[in-house]
Write an enzyme that holds these catalytic residues in place. Structure first.
Site, PDB file in Angstrom:
ATOM      1  N   ASP A  28      -4.864   3.444  -6.820  1.00  0.00           N
ATOM      2  CA  ASP A  28      -5.144   2.265  -5.980  1.00  0.00           C
ATOM      3  C   ASP A  28      -4.026   1.245  -6.176  1.00  0.00           C
ATOM      4  O   ASP A  28      -3.277   1.301  -7.163  1.00  0.00           O
ATOM      5  CB  ASP A  28      -6.491   1.638  -6.358  1.00  0.00           C
ATOM      6  CG  ASP A  28      -6.860   0.462  -5.453  1.00  0.00           C
ATOM      7  OD1 ASP A  28      -6.581   0.548  -4.238  1.00  0.00           O
ATOM      8  OD2 ASP A  28      -7.391  -0.541  -5.954  1.00  0.00           O
ATOM      9  N   SER A  29      -3.962   0.299  -5.255  1.00  0.00           N
ATOM     10  CA  SER A  29      -2.985  -0.785  -5.359  1.00  0.00           C
ATOM     11  C   SER A  29      -3.348  -1.774  -6.456  1.00  0.00           C
ATOM     12  O   SER A  29      -2.508  -2.570  -6.881  1.00  0.00           O
ATOM     13  CB  SER A  29      -2.885  -1.530  -4.027  1.00  0.00           C
ATOM     14  OG  SER A  29      -4.128  -2.122  -3.700  1.00  0.00           O
TER      15      SER A  29
ATOM     16  N   CYS B 232      -7.598   3.765  -2.032  1.00  0.00           N
ATOM     17  CA  CYS B 232      -6.913   2.635  -1.415  1.00  0.00           C
ATOM     18  C   CYS B 232      -6.787   2.945   0.069  1.00  0.00           C
ATOM     19  O   CYS B 232      -6.194   3.962   0.437  1.00  0.00           O
ATOM     20  CB  CYS B 232      -5.533   2.445  -2.038  1.00  0.00           C
ATOM     21  SG  CYS B 232      -4.499   1.186  -1.251  1.00  0.00           S
TER      22      CYS B 232
ATOM     23  N   GLU C 286      -8.504 -10.144  -6.917  1.00  0.00           N
ATOM     24  CA  GLU C 286      -7.739  -9.831  -8.127  1.00  0.00           C
ATOM     25  C   GLU C 286      -7.631 -11.050  -9.043  1.00  0.00           C
ATOM     26  O   GLU C 286      -7.599 -10.913 -10.266  1.00  0.00           O
ATOM     27  CB  GLU C 286      -6.349  -9.329  -7.755  1.00  0.00           C
ATOM     28  CG  GLU C 286      -6.314  -7.959  -7.096  1.00  0.00           C
ATOM     29  CD  GLU C 286      -6.100  -6.809  -8.068  1.00  0.00           C
ATOM     30  OE1 GLU C 286      -5.788  -7.072  -9.243  1.00  0.00           O
ATOM     31  OE2 GLU C 286      -6.264  -5.642  -7.649  1.00  0.00           O
TER      32      GLU C 286
ATOM     33  N   CYS D 213     -11.447  -1.664   2.659  1.00  0.00           N
ATOM     34  CA  CYS D 213     -10.583  -1.855   1.493  1.00  0.00           C
ATOM     35  C   CYS D 213     -11.478  -1.708   0.278  1.00  0.00           C
ATOM     36  O   CYS D 213     -12.570  -2.280   0.239  1.00  0.00           O
ATOM     37  CB  CYS D 213      -9.925  -3.236   1.519  1.00  0.00           C
ATOM     38  SG  CYS D 213      -9.009  -3.640   0.007  1.00  0.00           S
TER      39      CYS D 213
ATOM     40  N   HIS E 156     -11.339  -2.956  -2.547  1.00  0.00           N
ATOM     41  CA  HIS E 156     -11.609  -4.198  -3.269  1.00  0.00           C
ATOM     42  C   HIS E 156     -12.886  -4.879  -2.770  1.00  0.00           C
ATOM     43  O   HIS E 156     -13.558  -5.578  -3.533  1.00  0.00           O
ATOM     44  CB  HIS E 156     -10.443  -5.189  -3.095  1.00  0.00           C
ATOM     45  CG  HIS E 156      -9.254  -4.924  -3.949  1.00  0.00           C
ATOM     46  ND1 HIS E 156      -8.362  -3.909  -3.689  1.00  0.00           N
ATOM     47  CD2 HIS E 156      -8.798  -5.554  -5.066  1.00  0.00           C
ATOM     48  CE1 HIS E 156      -7.404  -3.931  -4.595  1.00  0.00           C
ATOM     49  NE2 HIS E 156      -7.642  -4.913  -5.441  1.00  0.00           N
TER      50      HIS E 156
END
Length: 261
Positions: A11-12, A74, A152, A180, A182
């Site tokens: 993942d990013s 991701c 984040e 996404c 996240h």
């Protein structure tokens, strides 16, 4: 391939931990190696060439750990890089977009919403996949470029969440795809905005089932004690906070690595 080789997850940043959460529940006898590219996130604002390059570097890192399959946890990497990179490796690569699209089609009669990074929205991948399965549906996509940095950082801005979601106020959507990985971290904020009246699709559930199907087909299910190794290109202390928050693993686990080689 040996059954007890680990499964790679990339993942990013930390969003892919929401996918890993489902994987470790569903597959208790597997080993996992997770890499989050926190140093270079968010991917949604990067060029396609950059996303492909960064994802290729994560794949190279995971292959050095002898993984038997790789989950693209991701959406941006799935949209921009998966089809390009699948011909470069011998292990199965599984993305999240097709899974999320299938769940959305099953749950929607007319209108479906998608929130994702700028990069994912610009590719139109969710709309293409959804309409491929049911061309009668109407797909409304909205980019949320500030969500990943916000998540984040750990500073959730309710006004920013509302600013993005009010795009759907007049769209009469029945379902909303979290495009996404996240975004499940702020699921409660998203659900509260809609007063619990729409179905929210988290692609991690069906992605996990797709991995299980691949393991079945290739007869490479693990049969050992579950183990998880965590790596980040960013600050391992920061990463450990998310491991505890999302996975409830209390002992610091991650290691900071340089994959830019």
């Amino acid at each position: 391939m040996i059954n007890n080789q680990p499964i790679g997850v990339l993942d990013s940043g930390v969003g892919g931990l929401t996918v890993l959460k489902q994987l470790i529940k569903r597959l208790p006898n597997e080993k996992f190696v997770f890499i989050g590219d926190q140093k270079r996130m968010p991917y949604g604002s990067k060029s396609r060439e950059e996303v492909i390059q960064f994802t290729r570097q994560m794949i190279k890192f995971l292959l050095s750990k002898n993984v038997k399959a790789i989950i693209f946890a991701c959406n941006t990497a799935t949209a921009e890089a998966l089809d390009v990179l699948k011909s470069e490796v011998d292990v199965p690569l599984i993305g999240v977009i097709k899974s999320g699209s299938e769940d959305a089609v099953e749950a929607t009669k007319k209108n479906v919403g998608v929130i994702a990074t700028q990069g994912t929205v610009l590719t139109g991948m969710y709309e293409k996949e959804i309409l491929k399965l049911n061309s009668d549906l109407k797909v409304y996509s909205k980019a949320a470029p500030k969500f990943v940095p916000m998540i984040e950082s750990g500073n959730i801005d309710s006004l920013e969440v509302s600013r993005v979601l009010n795009y759907f106020d007049d769209k009469k959507i029945e379902t909303l795809v979290l495009g996404c990985t996240h975004y499940p971290i702020i699921l409660s904020e998203i659900d509260n905005y809609f007063n619990g009246k729409i179905k929210i699709i988290d692609p991690s559930f069906k992605t996990t089932e797709k991995l299980a199907e691949v393991l079945d087909k290739k007869d490479i299910h693990g049969n050992s004690k579950q183990e998880i190794s965590f790596f980040t290109t960013g600050d391992s202390n920061n990463f450990d906070k998310f491991i505890f928050q999302i996975l409830n693993i209390k002992i610091p686990q991650s290691r900071s690595v340089n994959i830019e080689k």
